[in-house]
Write an enzyme that holds these catalytic residues in place. Structure first.
Site, PDB file in Angstrom:
ATOM      1  N   ASP A  91      12.555 -50.334   9.484  1.00  0.00           N
ATOM      2  CA  ASP A  91      13.458 -49.909   8.411  1.00  0.00           C
ATOM      3  C   ASP A  91      14.814 -50.578   8.588  1.00  0.00           C
ATOM      4  OD1 ASP A  91      11.451 -48.223   7.573  1.00  0.00           O
ATOM      5  OD2 ASP A  91      12.295 -46.463   8.581  1.00  0.00           O
TER       6      ASP A  91
HETATM    7  N1  URA Z   1       8.871 -45.475  11.845  1.00  0.00           N
HETATM    8  C1  URA Z   1       9.911 -45.282  11.007  1.00  0.00           C
HETATM    9  O1  URA Z   1      10.106 -44.199  10.463  1.00  0.00           O
HETATM   10  N2  URA Z   1      10.747 -46.335  10.795  1.00  0.00           N
HETATM   11  C2  URA Z   1      10.613 -47.529  11.394  1.00  0.00           C
HETATM   12  O2  URA Z   1      11.419 -48.436  11.181  1.00  0.00           O
HETATM   13  C3  URA Z   1       9.520 -47.712  12.267  1.00  0.00           C
HETATM   14  C4  URA Z   1       8.659 -46.666  12.482  1.00  0.00           C
END
Ligand code: URA
Length: 249
Positions: A91
Site C-alpha cells: 500500500d
Molecule cells: N497488507 C496490507 O494491509 N497492506 C500492505 O501493504 C501489505 C499487506
C-alpha cells in the site's frame, strides 16, 4: 559486445568504474553499487535484474505515475530499465521490503498462490489486540466482507505492535485482518519475504541488486521460469496483491 572487444576497450582506457579510469579487465563490479561508464555513458547490466527496495511511505507500487510518485522513482539510473516492475504490491502508506524484477517468470513464481511464500509484517496498532486474536489468525480470519483468509501467524509484541506472517496476498490483507479482530493498523512495515530480510543498511527510498546468495533465500532456483540469467557480476493466477489490478492503494 564480444569479451575480447570488451577487454580491448578496457585496455584502451575507455571504461571507468566509480569515476576512476579502469584498465584491469578482471576488475569485479557489483550491480547496483558500482557505476560503470563506457565512453562516458552509463553501462546498464544485461540479463535479468532482481532489486531490493526499502519502500518509503508515500510512493505508489506501480510503474506508471498517474496518481503521484511511484516506487520507480527510488530506483537509481544504472538499475532502472523499462522492463523492471514490482513483484506484488505494498500500500502507499506501507514501508519496507519490496522486490522488483525484469523477470516475469520470477514474479509469477513468487506471487503464485500455490507457492505459499511467507511475508512478514510489523504492524503498529491503534489499540491492543485481544489475546484470542492469535487463535483466530491461526484458524483463518473471516474478513468483514465474508472473505476467509488462510491460516496466518500473529505474534502480539506489545499493546501497540504485532508481527503478522502471511502465506497469501489479499488486498489490504493485514489491515483487514487486524480490523476483523477489533483494532486497526496505523503503520505497516514489511520485514521479510521467504527467508530474505530487508537489508538493515538500506535507508527508506534506497535500492540495491539482490545477490545470488540472497536469491536462494527466496526458496526459488534461478533461472526463473523464462530461463534467463540474473545480471550479477559478483558474488492458478497471481495473488491479488499483484500489480496492475486497478485497485486503490
Ligand atoms: N497488507 C496490507 O494491509 N497492506 C500492505 O501493504 C501489505 C499487506
Amino acid at each position: 559486445m564480444p569479451r575480447s572487444e570488451a577487454q580491448k576497450n578496457v585496455r584502451f582506457g575507455k571504461v571507468a568504474v566509480n569515476g576512476k579510469n579502469c584498465r584491469d579487465g578482471g576488475q569485479q563490479v557489483v550491480v547496483g553499487r558500482d557505476v560503470v561508464l563506457f565512453r562516458g555513458q552509463v553501462v546498464r547490466p544485461t540479463g535479468h535484474l532482481l532489486i531490493m527496495l526499502h519502500k518509503p511511505a508515500g510512493v505508489i507500487t506501480s510503474t506508471s505515475d498517474g496518481g503521484g510518485p511511484t516506487v520507480m522513482s527510488c530506483i537509481p539510473d544504472e538499475l532502472n530499465r523499462k522492463d523492471l516492475a514490482p513483484i506484488g504490491r505494498l500500500d502507499k502508506d506501507t514501508t519496507g521490503l519490496l522486490l522488483l524484477t525484469t523477470d516475469g517468470g520470477l514474479t509469477h513464481a513468487l506471487t503464485h498462490p500455490r507457492r505459499h511464500v511467507e511475508k512478514a509484517y510489523l504492524a503498529t496498532l491503534s489499540q491492543p489486540l485481544p489475546a484470542e486474536a492469535v487463535q483466530r489468525f491461526a484458524a483463518g480470519v473471516e474478513l468483514a466482507d465474508g472473505t476467509l483468509c488462510a491460516p496466518a501467524l500473529l505474534e502480539i509484541l506489545s499493546e501497540s505492535q504485532a508481527r503478522v506472517v502471511l502465506r497469501e496476498g489479499k488486498y489490504h490483507q493485514v489491515k483487514r485482518m487486524v480490523a476483523a479482530c477489533g483494532s486497526s493498523v496505523t503503520a505497516l512495515h514489511r520485514e521479510r519475504i521467504g527467508d530474505l530480510w530487508l537489508d538493515p543498511a538500506l535507508q527508506p527510498g534506497m535500492a540495491r541488486a539482490v545477490s545470488l546468495e540472497e536469491l536462494a533465500l527466496l526458496g526459488l532456483a534461478w533461472p526463473g521460469t523464462d530461463g534467463a540469467e540474473l545480471a550479477e557480476t559478483t558474488g492458478e493466477s497471481a495473488e491479488d496483491d499483484g500489480v496492475g489490478d486497478g485497485l486503490p492503494q
